[in-house]
Design an enzyme around this catalytic site. Sequence first.
Site: not given
Ligand code: BG6
Length: 496
Positions: A183-184, A246
Amino acid sequence: LNNNQSGVTFFIFGATGDLAKRKLYPAIYSLFREGKLNERFTVIGLARRHRSREEFQNDVYQAIQEFARYKIDQDDNWESFVQHFEYMSLNTNDLNAFYELNQLTESLEQRFDIKGNRLFYLALAPQLFGQVANHLRDGGLLNSSGWHRLVIEKPFGYDLQSAEELNAQIREVFEEEEIYRIDHYLGKEMIQNIEVIRFANAFFEPLWNNKYIANIQITLSETVGVGDRGGYYENSGALRDMAQNHMLQMVAMMAMEPPSRMESEDIRDEKVKVLRSIRSYSDTQEVGEHVVRAQYTEGVLNDKTVHAYRDEDSVSKTSNTETFFAAELYVDNFRWAGVPFYVRTGKRLPSKATEVVVEFKNIPENVYFAKTNQLEPNLLVFRVNPQEGIYIKFNAKKPGGKSMIIPVAMDFCQSCEVGLNTPEAYERLVLDAMRGDSTYFTRWDEVASAWKYIDSISNAWSQNTNDLQFYEAGSWGPEGMIQLLQKKGFKWWPVH
Ligand code: BG6
Protein backbone atom coordinates in the site's frame (compact mmCIF):
# COMPACT_ATOMS: atom_id res chain seq x y z
CA LEU A 1 18.07 -7.15 9.01
CA ASN A 2 20.27 -6.26 6.15
CA ASN A 3 19.99 -9.20 3.80
CA ASN A 4 21.41 -6.97 1.23
CA GLN A 5 24.82 -8.22 2.38
CA SER A 6 24.20 -11.45 0.56
CA GLY A 7 22.66 -9.84 -2.49
CA VAL A 8 19.26 -10.01 -4.12
CA THR A 9 17.60 -10.81 -7.43
CA PHE A 10 14.57 -8.70 -8.30
CA PHE A 11 12.07 -10.34 -10.61
CA ILE A 12 9.85 -7.66 -12.07
CA PHE A 13 6.76 -9.26 -13.57
CA GLY A 14 5.03 -6.64 -15.70
CA ALA A 15 8.39 -5.15 -16.61
CA THR A 16 7.07 -3.16 -19.55
CA GLY A 17 4.14 -1.73 -17.63
CA ASP A 18 3.43 1.65 -16.18
CA LEU A 19 4.21 0.90 -12.56
CA ALA A 20 7.62 -0.56 -13.37
CA LYS A 21 8.53 2.50 -15.41
CA ARG A 22 7.12 5.19 -13.18
CA LYS A 23 8.02 3.75 -9.82
CA LEU A 24 10.13 0.61 -9.73
CA TYR A 25 13.11 1.39 -11.95
CA PRO A 26 13.39 4.90 -10.52
CA ALA A 27 13.25 3.45 -6.99
CA ILE A 28 15.95 0.88 -7.70
CA TYR A 29 18.10 3.54 -9.28
CA SER A 30 17.75 5.89 -6.30
CA LEU A 31 18.67 3.08 -3.93
CA PHE A 32 21.72 2.40 -6.03
CA ARG A 33 22.72 6.05 -6.12
CA GLU A 34 22.38 6.33 -2.38
CA GLY A 35 24.53 3.28 -1.74
CA LYS A 36 21.64 1.27 -0.33
CA LEU A 37 22.09 -1.33 -3.00
CA ASN A 38 25.57 -2.73 -3.37
CA GLU A 39 26.95 -4.44 -6.45
CA ARG A 40 25.36 -7.76 -5.52
CA PHE A 41 22.03 -7.41 -7.21
CA THR A 42 20.33 -8.17 -10.48
CA VAL A 43 17.00 -7.16 -11.95
CA ILE A 44 15.21 -9.49 -14.33
CA GLY A 45 12.47 -7.80 -16.31
CA LEU A 46 9.66 -10.18 -17.28
CA ALA A 47 6.78 -9.56 -19.61
CA ARG A 48 5.14 -11.22 -22.53
CA ARG A 49 6.47 -8.75 -25.06
CA HIS A 50 9.72 -9.48 -26.90
CA ARG A 51 12.44 -7.12 -25.96
CA SER A 52 16.17 -7.45 -26.40
CA ARG A 53 18.40 -6.85 -23.42
CA GLU A 54 19.50 -3.55 -25.00
CA GLU A 55 15.94 -2.43 -25.69
CA PHE A 56 14.98 -3.18 -22.13
CA GLN A 57 17.97 -1.34 -20.74
CA ASN A 58 17.04 1.57 -22.90
CA ASP A 59 13.48 1.49 -21.48
CA VAL A 60 14.94 1.57 -18.00
CA TYR A 61 17.12 4.53 -18.97
CA GLN A 62 14.15 6.47 -20.33
CA ALA A 63 12.07 5.68 -17.27
CA ILE A 64 14.76 6.95 -14.93
CA GLN A 65 15.33 10.12 -16.90
CA GLU A 66 11.63 10.82 -16.88
CA PHE A 67 10.56 9.80 -13.40
CA ALA A 68 13.48 9.41 -11.01
CA ARG A 69 14.60 11.84 -8.31
CA TYR A 70 18.15 11.45 -9.56
CA LYS A 71 18.92 11.89 -13.20
CA ILE A 72 21.62 10.02 -14.98
CA ASP A 73 24.25 12.65 -15.53
CA GLN A 74 27.51 12.90 -17.37
CA ASP A 75 29.81 11.62 -14.67
CA ASP A 76 27.44 8.99 -13.52
CA ASN A 77 28.53 5.49 -14.32
CA TRP A 78 25.36 4.29 -15.97
CA GLU A 79 27.07 1.17 -17.30
CA SER A 80 27.87 -0.10 -13.83
CA PHE A 81 24.17 0.15 -12.93
CA VAL A 82 22.53 -1.14 -16.07
CA GLN A 83 24.75 -4.18 -16.45
CA HIS A 84 22.65 -5.64 -13.62
CA PHE A 85 19.50 -5.57 -15.80
CA GLU A 86 18.37 -8.56 -17.82
CA TYR A 87 15.16 -9.18 -19.72
CA MET A 88 13.28 -12.33 -20.55
CA SER A 89 10.05 -12.60 -22.49
CA LEU A 90 7.76 -14.86 -20.49
CA ASN A 91 4.25 -16.13 -20.81
CA THR A 92 2.97 -16.78 -17.30
CA ASN A 93 0.97 -19.79 -18.57
CA ASP A 94 4.05 -21.58 -19.69
CA LEU A 95 5.76 -23.61 -16.97
CA ASN A 96 8.75 -24.30 -19.22
CA ALA A 97 9.49 -20.62 -19.31
CA PHE A 98 9.89 -20.73 -15.54
CA TYR A 99 12.47 -23.52 -15.75
CA GLU A 100 14.33 -21.37 -18.19
CA LEU A 101 13.98 -18.39 -15.87
CA ASN A 102 15.48 -20.42 -13.06
CA GLN A 103 18.51 -21.22 -15.17
CA LEU A 104 18.95 -17.62 -16.14
CA THR A 105 18.67 -16.65 -12.48
CA GLU A 106 21.29 -19.12 -11.38
CA SER A 107 23.75 -17.83 -13.90
CA LEU A 108 23.12 -14.24 -12.86
CA GLU A 109 23.43 -15.16 -9.20
CA GLN A 110 26.79 -16.61 -9.95
CA ARG A 111 27.90 -13.62 -11.91
CA PHE A 112 26.90 -11.11 -9.22
CA ASP A 113 27.69 -13.34 -6.25
CA ILE A 114 24.10 -13.41 -4.96
CA LYS A 115 23.28 -16.03 -2.36
CA GLY A 116 19.92 -17.16 -3.68
CA ASN A 117 17.79 -14.32 -2.22
CA ARG A 118 14.84 -13.77 -4.54
CA LEU A 119 12.29 -11.01 -4.51
CA PHE A 120 9.34 -11.56 -6.85
CA TYR A 121 7.54 -8.33 -7.61
CA LEU A 122 4.20 -8.91 -9.32
CA ALA A 123 3.23 -5.70 -11.08
CA LEU A 124 0.50 -7.75 -12.75
CA ALA A 125 -3.24 -8.20 -12.80
CA PRO A 126 -4.20 -10.09 -9.60
CA GLN A 127 -5.87 -12.85 -11.66
CA LEU A 128 -2.34 -13.96 -12.49
CA PHE A 129 -0.98 -14.04 -8.92
CA GLY A 130 -2.04 -17.61 -8.18
CA GLN A 131 -0.67 -19.03 -11.39
CA VAL A 132 2.61 -17.18 -11.14
CA ALA A 133 3.07 -18.34 -7.55
CA ASN A 134 2.49 -21.96 -8.58
CA HIS A 135 4.82 -21.73 -11.50
CA LEU A 136 7.51 -20.14 -9.37
CA ARG A 137 7.37 -23.16 -7.12
CA ASP A 138 7.03 -25.78 -9.85
CA GLY A 139 9.69 -24.12 -11.97
CA GLY A 140 12.16 -24.53 -9.12
CA LEU A 141 12.54 -20.84 -8.37
CA LEU A 142 11.87 -21.33 -4.68
CA ASN A 143 14.56 -23.94 -4.23
CA SER A 144 17.48 -21.57 -3.95
CA SER A 145 19.27 -21.34 -0.63
CA GLY A 146 18.35 -17.75 0.30
CA TRP A 147 15.02 -16.12 1.14
CA HIS A 148 12.00 -15.81 -1.16
CA ARG A 149 9.56 -12.94 -0.97
CA LEU A 150 6.51 -12.07 -2.96
CA VAL A 151 5.59 -8.42 -3.39
CA ILE A 152 2.12 -7.79 -4.72
CA GLU A 153 0.18 -4.76 -5.75
CA LYS A 154 -3.43 -3.97 -5.17
CA PRO A 155 -6.26 -4.56 -5.89
CA PHE A 156 -6.25 -7.41 -3.44
CA GLY A 157 -9.62 -8.86 -4.39
CA TYR A 158 -12.90 -7.24 -5.25
CA ASP A 159 -14.60 -8.00 -1.94
CA LEU A 160 -13.87 -10.13 1.10
CA GLN A 161 -14.74 -13.39 -0.60
CA SER A 162 -12.58 -12.87 -3.65
CA ALA A 163 -9.76 -11.56 -1.44
CA GLU A 164 -9.95 -14.77 0.58
CA GLU A 165 -9.77 -16.85 -2.57
CA LEU A 166 -6.83 -14.88 -3.85
CA ASN A 167 -5.08 -15.18 -0.54
CA ALA A 168 -5.64 -18.91 -0.41
CA GLN A 169 -4.05 -19.29 -3.84
CA ILE A 170 -0.97 -17.39 -2.84
CA ARG A 171 -0.73 -19.09 0.53
CA GLU A 172 -0.50 -22.46 -1.17
CA VAL A 173 2.98 -21.41 -2.12
CA PHE A 174 4.14 -18.58 0.14
CA GLU A 175 3.96 -18.12 3.91
CA GLU A 176 2.28 -15.00 5.22
CA GLU A 177 5.69 -13.73 6.38
CA GLU A 178 6.94 -13.99 2.81
CA ILE A 179 4.09 -11.93 1.35
CA TYR A 180 4.51 -8.17 1.08
CA ARG A 181 1.25 -6.48 0.11
CA ILE A 182 1.99 -2.99 -1.09
CA ASP A 183 0.00 0.00 0.00
CA HIS A 184 2.23 2.75 -1.25
CA TYR A 185 0.65 5.31 1.10
CA LEU A 186 2.37 3.49 3.94
CA GLY A 187 5.66 4.30 2.27
CA LYS A 188 5.03 8.03 2.39
CA GLU A 189 7.19 10.08 4.70
CA MET A 190 4.38 11.87 6.52
CA ILE A 191 2.26 8.77 6.95
CA GLN A 192 5.17 7.12 8.69
CA ASN A 193 5.60 10.31 10.66
CA ILE A 194 2.10 10.05 12.14
CA GLU A 195 3.20 7.51 14.71
CA VAL A 196 6.27 9.50 15.64
CA ILE A 197 4.34 12.74 16.07
CA ARG A 198 1.72 10.90 18.10
CA PHE A 199 3.89 8.72 20.27
CA ALA A 200 6.96 10.89 20.73
CA ASN A 201 5.28 14.08 21.88
CA ALA A 202 3.96 14.84 25.32
CA PHE A 203 1.57 17.42 24.00
CA PHE A 204 -0.35 15.26 21.57
CA GLU A 205 -0.82 11.80 23.00
CA PRO A 206 -2.63 12.83 26.21
CA LEU A 207 -5.25 14.60 24.09
CA TRP A 208 -5.61 11.84 21.57
CA ASN A 209 -9.09 10.58 22.45
CA ASN A 210 -12.78 11.31 22.52
CA LYS A 211 -12.49 13.70 25.45
CA TYR A 212 -10.57 16.25 23.43
CA ILE A 213 -10.99 15.41 19.77
CA ALA A 214 -14.16 16.52 18.01
CA ASN A 215 -13.52 14.81 14.70
CA ILE A 216 -10.81 13.71 12.30
CA GLN A 217 -10.89 14.55 8.62
CA ILE A 218 -8.89 12.79 5.96
CA THR A 219 -8.77 14.14 2.42
CA LEU A 220 -7.11 12.47 -0.56
CA SER A 221 -7.89 14.73 -3.46
CA GLU A 222 -6.62 14.37 -6.98
CA THR A 223 -6.80 16.52 -10.08
CA VAL A 224 -6.25 13.63 -12.49
CA GLY A 225 -9.15 11.82 -14.09
CA VAL A 226 -9.00 8.12 -14.84
CA GLY A 227 -6.86 8.64 -17.94
CA ASP A 228 -6.26 5.36 -19.73
CA ARG A 229 -7.24 3.28 -16.68
CA GLY A 230 -10.95 3.31 -17.45
CA GLY A 231 -11.07 -0.46 -17.87
CA TYR A 232 -9.67 -1.05 -14.40
CA TYR A 233 -11.47 1.83 -12.75
CA GLU A 234 -14.95 0.88 -13.95
CA ASN A 235 -14.72 -2.21 -11.77
CA SER A 236 -13.09 -0.52 -8.88
CA GLY A 237 -14.30 3.02 -8.36
CA ALA A 238 -13.02 5.27 -5.59
CA LEU A 239 -14.26 2.86 -2.93
CA ARG A 240 -11.98 0.03 -3.96
CA ASP A 241 -9.24 2.10 -5.54
CA MET A 242 -8.58 4.43 -2.60
CA ALA A 243 -10.85 3.81 0.38
CA GLN A 244 -10.33 0.07 0.95
CA ASN A 245 -6.59 0.54 1.16
CA HIS A 246 -4.98 3.98 1.46
CA MET A 247 -7.77 5.64 3.33
CA LEU A 248 -8.45 2.94 5.89
CA GLN A 249 -4.73 2.55 6.45
CA MET A 250 -4.57 6.23 7.30
CA VAL A 251 -7.49 5.85 9.70
CA ALA A 252 -5.61 2.97 11.33
CA MET A 253 -2.44 5.02 11.72
CA MET A 254 -4.38 7.86 13.31
CA ALA A 255 -6.46 5.70 15.61
CA MET A 256 -4.15 2.87 16.70
CA GLU A 257 -3.01 2.36 20.28
CA PRO A 258 0.69 2.80 20.99
CA PRO A 259 2.34 -0.54 20.18
CA SER A 260 4.31 -2.16 22.96
CA ARG A 261 7.35 -2.29 20.71
CA MET A 262 8.11 -0.49 17.48
CA GLU A 263 8.30 -3.78 15.66
CA SER A 264 6.51 -4.90 12.58
CA GLU A 265 4.07 -7.37 14.12
CA ASP A 266 3.35 -5.20 17.16
CA ILE A 267 2.49 -2.23 14.99
CA ARG A 268 0.36 -4.30 12.66
CA ASP A 269 -1.41 -5.89 15.62
CA GLU A 270 -2.49 -2.44 16.77
CA LYS A 271 -3.56 -1.39 13.29
CA VAL A 272 -5.67 -4.46 12.76
CA LYS A 273 -7.49 -3.82 16.02
CA VAL A 274 -8.58 -0.46 14.65
CA LEU A 275 -9.69 -1.93 11.36
CA ARG A 276 -11.69 -4.57 13.18
CA SER A 277 -13.34 -1.89 15.29
CA ILE A 278 -14.63 0.15 12.37
CA ARG A 279 -18.39 -0.06 12.49
CA SER A 280 -19.89 -1.63 9.37
CA TYR A 281 -23.15 -0.20 8.12
CA SER A 282 -26.06 -2.53 8.53
CA ASP A 283 -28.40 -1.52 5.70
CA THR A 284 -28.97 0.78 2.74
CA GLN A 285 -30.46 3.43 4.95
CA GLU A 286 -27.36 3.64 7.12
CA VAL A 287 -25.14 3.75 4.08
CA GLY A 288 -27.35 6.50 2.65
CA GLU A 289 -26.87 8.53 5.81
CA HIS A 290 -23.15 8.03 6.26
CA VAL A 291 -21.71 7.55 2.81
CA VAL A 292 -21.65 9.71 -0.30
CA ARG A 293 -20.74 8.55 -3.77
CA ALA A 294 -20.48 10.76 -6.79
CA GLN A 295 -19.13 10.98 -10.31
CA TYR A 296 -17.59 13.91 -12.16
CA THR A 297 -19.27 15.62 -15.06
CA GLU A 298 -17.62 17.89 -17.59
CA GLY A 299 -15.98 20.93 -16.06
CA VAL A 300 -13.04 23.29 -16.03
CA LEU A 301 -9.88 22.37 -14.21
CA ASN A 302 -6.72 24.47 -14.35
CA ASP A 303 -8.28 26.53 -17.13
CA LYS A 304 -8.90 23.51 -19.28
CA THR A 305 -12.22 21.91 -20.07
CA VAL A 306 -12.09 18.25 -19.12
CA HIS A 307 -14.73 15.76 -20.03
CA ALA A 308 -17.14 13.82 -17.94
CA TYR A 309 -16.23 10.45 -16.47
CA ARG A 310 -18.79 8.81 -18.75
CA ASP A 311 -16.89 10.17 -21.75
CA GLU A 312 -13.53 8.73 -20.70
CA ASP A 313 -12.00 5.86 -22.69
CA SER A 314 -13.28 2.39 -21.79
CA VAL A 315 -16.03 3.81 -19.60
CA SER A 316 -19.67 3.05 -20.13
CA LYS A 317 -21.93 5.96 -21.13
CA THR A 318 -24.30 4.92 -18.37
CA SER A 319 -21.65 4.07 -15.80
CA ASN A 320 -22.57 4.38 -12.15
CA THR A 321 -18.99 4.04 -10.97
CA GLU A 322 -18.07 6.54 -8.27
CA THR A 323 -15.06 8.79 -8.80
CA PHE A 324 -15.72 10.43 -5.45
CA PHE A 325 -16.28 8.82 -2.10
CA ALA A 326 -16.90 10.36 1.31
CA ALA A 327 -17.99 8.75 4.54
CA GLU A 328 -18.54 9.28 8.20
CA LEU A 329 -17.11 6.31 10.03
CA TYR A 330 -16.72 5.27 13.64
CA VAL A 331 -14.05 3.32 15.39
CA ASP A 332 -15.96 1.53 18.10
CA ASN A 333 -13.51 1.32 20.92
CA PHE A 334 -12.91 3.01 24.24
CA ARG A 335 -10.65 5.74 22.92
CA TRP A 336 -12.74 6.77 19.95
CA ALA A 337 -16.33 6.19 21.00
CA GLY A 338 -18.45 8.93 19.48
CA VAL A 339 -15.70 10.61 17.43
CA PRO A 340 -16.54 10.76 13.74
CA PHE A 341 -13.80 10.13 11.21
CA TYR A 342 -14.66 11.90 7.97
CA VAL A 343 -12.92 10.63 4.89
CA ARG A 344 -13.16 11.84 1.32
CA THR A 345 -11.39 11.15 -1.93
CA GLY A 346 -12.06 12.10 -5.48
CA LYS A 347 -10.69 12.53 -8.95
CA ARG A 348 -10.89 15.79 -10.89
CA LEU A 349 -10.95 17.92 -7.75
CA PRO A 350 -9.30 21.36 -7.78
CA SER A 351 -5.98 20.31 -6.25
CA LYS A 352 -3.80 17.33 -5.50
CA ALA A 353 -3.54 17.05 -1.76
CA THR A 354 -3.41 14.51 1.03
CA GLU A 355 -4.14 15.89 4.47
CA VAL A 356 -5.30 14.73 7.84
CA VAL A 357 -6.94 17.28 10.11
CA VAL A 358 -7.52 16.69 13.80
CA GLU A 359 -10.17 19.06 15.05
CA PHE A 360 -10.15 19.49 18.84
CA LYS A 361 -13.18 20.18 20.94
CA ASN A 362 -13.61 23.75 22.06
CA ILE A 363 -12.77 24.53 25.62
CA PRO A 364 -15.76 25.51 27.74
CA GLU A 365 -16.80 29.10 27.45
CA ASN A 366 -15.82 31.05 30.49
CA VAL A 367 -15.71 34.59 31.67
CA TYR A 368 -12.45 35.29 29.96
CA PHE A 369 -14.07 35.10 26.59
CA ALA A 370 -16.46 37.87 25.92
CA LYS A 371 -19.41 36.67 23.92
CA THR A 372 -18.08 38.63 20.98
CA ASN A 373 -15.31 36.13 20.44
CA GLN A 374 -16.16 33.39 18.03
CA LEU A 375 -13.64 30.79 19.08
CA GLU A 376 -12.19 28.69 16.32
CA PRO A 377 -11.31 25.13 17.26
CA ASN A 378 -7.68 24.05 17.56
CA LEU A 379 -6.49 22.11 14.56
CA LEU A 380 -3.57 19.83 14.02
CA VAL A 381 -2.93 19.12 10.37
CA PHE A 382 -0.68 16.46 8.88
CA ARG A 383 0.26 17.45 5.39
CA VAL A 384 1.23 14.41 3.45
CA ASN A 385 1.21 15.72 -0.08
CA PRO A 386 2.24 17.80 -2.04
CA GLN A 387 3.99 19.55 0.84
CA GLU A 388 5.12 17.51 3.80
CA GLY A 389 4.68 19.09 7.17
CA ILE A 390 2.62 19.85 10.23
CA TYR A 391 0.38 22.79 10.83
CA ILE A 392 -1.17 23.81 14.13
CA LYS A 393 -3.91 26.36 14.55
CA PHE A 394 -4.66 27.83 17.96
CA ASN A 395 -6.11 30.93 19.55
CA ALA A 396 -4.21 33.93 20.79
CA LYS A 397 -4.86 37.47 21.81
CA LYS A 398 -5.16 39.92 19.02
CA PRO A 399 -2.19 42.26 19.35
CA GLY A 400 -3.30 45.60 20.69
CA GLY A 401 -6.96 44.58 20.85
CA LYS A 402 -8.63 44.37 24.20
CA SER A 403 -9.47 40.73 24.90
CA MET A 404 -9.99 40.04 21.25
CA ILE A 405 -9.03 36.52 20.30
CA ILE A 406 -7.85 35.48 16.89
CA PRO A 407 -6.71 32.20 15.42
CA VAL A 408 -2.99 32.00 14.70
CA ALA A 409 -0.95 29.25 13.14
CA MET A 410 2.38 27.51 13.35
CA ASP A 411 3.46 25.88 10.19
CA PHE A 412 6.31 23.41 9.95
CA CYS A 413 7.08 22.66 6.35
CA GLN A 414 9.41 19.72 6.28
CA SER A 415 9.69 19.52 2.52
CA CYS A 416 10.59 23.22 2.29
CA GLU A 417 13.96 22.61 3.89
CA VAL A 418 16.71 23.39 1.45
CA GLY A 419 18.33 20.40 -0.14
CA LEU A 420 15.85 17.93 1.23
CA ASN A 421 15.00 15.42 -1.45
CA THR A 422 12.95 12.84 0.38
CA PRO A 423 12.81 9.29 -0.93
CA GLU A 424 9.75 8.21 -2.84
CA ALA A 425 7.30 5.84 -1.18
CA TYR A 426 8.33 3.03 -3.50
CA GLU A 427 11.98 3.47 -2.67
CA ARG A 428 11.33 2.91 1.00
CA LEU A 429 9.07 -0.02 0.36
CA VAL A 430 11.41 -1.78 -2.05
CA LEU A 431 14.22 -1.32 0.45
CA ASP A 432 12.05 -2.61 3.31
CA ALA A 433 11.02 -5.69 1.33
CA MET A 434 14.64 -6.35 0.51
CA ARG A 435 15.57 -6.09 4.19
CA GLY A 436 12.65 -8.21 5.30
CA ASP A 437 10.88 -5.43 7.18
CA SER A 438 7.14 -5.78 6.63
CA THR A 439 5.96 -3.00 8.98
CA TYR A 440 4.65 -0.83 6.16
CA PHE A 441 2.99 -3.62 4.21
CA THR A 442 -0.53 -4.82 4.88
CA ARG A 443 -0.99 -8.10 6.63
CA TRP A 444 -3.76 -10.44 5.57
CA ASP A 445 -5.96 -9.78 8.59
CA GLU A 446 -5.80 -6.04 7.90
CA VAL A 447 -6.92 -6.60 4.33
CA ALA A 448 -9.76 -8.84 5.43
CA SER A 449 -11.01 -6.42 8.09
CA ALA A 450 -10.90 -3.54 5.64
CA TRP A 451 -12.99 -5.55 3.18
CA LYS A 452 -15.65 -6.21 5.78
CA TYR A 453 -16.31 -2.52 6.18
CA ILE A 454 -16.09 -1.85 2.43
CA ASP A 455 -18.44 -4.74 1.64
CA SER A 456 -21.06 -3.25 3.92
CA ILE A 457 -21.04 -0.23 1.63
CA SER A 458 -20.87 -1.96 -1.72
CA ASN A 459 -23.64 -4.37 -0.77
CA ALA A 460 -25.93 -1.45 -0.02
CA TRP A 461 -24.93 0.32 -3.22
CA SER A 462 -25.73 -2.69 -5.31
CA GLN A 463 -29.28 -2.59 -3.96
CA ASN A 464 -29.75 1.09 -4.54
CA THR A 465 -28.20 2.93 -7.45
CA ASN A 466 -30.23 6.10 -6.97
CA ASP A 467 -27.87 7.68 -4.54
CA LEU A 468 -25.11 8.43 -7.05
CA GLN A 469 -24.52 12.18 -7.04
CA PHE A 470 -22.68 14.26 -9.60
CA TYR A 471 -20.09 17.01 -9.29
CA GLU A 472 -18.52 19.19 -11.87
CA ALA A 473 -14.88 18.45 -12.63
CA GLY A 474 -12.86 21.19 -10.92
CA SER A 475 -15.25 21.51 -7.98
CA TRP A 476 -14.67 20.11 -4.50
CA GLY A 477 -17.34 17.46 -4.80
CA PRO A 478 -21.08 17.03 -4.46
CA GLU A 479 -23.48 18.71 -2.05
CA GLY A 480 -23.82 15.56 -0.01
CA MET A 481 -20.22 15.85 1.10
CA ILE A 482 -21.00 19.04 2.99
CA GLN A 483 -24.21 17.71 4.50
CA LEU A 484 -22.36 14.73 5.88
CA LEU A 485 -20.64 17.03 8.38
CA GLN A 486 -23.30 19.68 8.73
CA LYS A 487 -25.57 17.24 10.51
CA LYS A 488 -23.14 17.26 13.42
CA GLY A 489 -22.39 20.98 13.18
CA PHE A 490 -18.98 20.42 11.57
CA LYS A 491 -17.48 21.57 8.29
CA TRP A 492 -14.66 20.38 6.09
CA TRP A 493 -11.50 22.36 6.72
CA PRO A 494 -10.16 23.48 3.37
CA VAL A 495 -6.97 21.75 2.29
CA HIS A 496 -3.92 23.92 1.96
C1 BG6 B 1 -3.29 4.56 -6.52
C2 BG6 B 1 -4.62 4.61 -7.20
O1 BG6 B 1 -3.26 3.53 -5.59
O2 BG6 B 1 -3.04 5.79 -5.86
C3 BG6 B 1 -4.69 5.77 -8.15
O3 BG6 B 1 -4.84 3.41 -7.90
C4 BG6 B 1 -4.31 7.06 -7.47
O4 BG6 B 1 -5.99 5.89 -8.71
C5 BG6 B 1 -2.98 6.90 -6.72
O5 BG6 B 1 -4.18 8.06 -8.46
C6 BG6 B 1 -2.65 8.12 -5.90
O6 BG6 B 1 -1.38 8.00 -5.35
P1 BG6 B 1 -0.50 9.26 -5.00
O7 BG6 B 1 0.73 8.72 -4.39
O8 BG6 B 1 -0.26 10.00 -6.27
O9 BG6 B 1 -1.32 10.11 -4.05
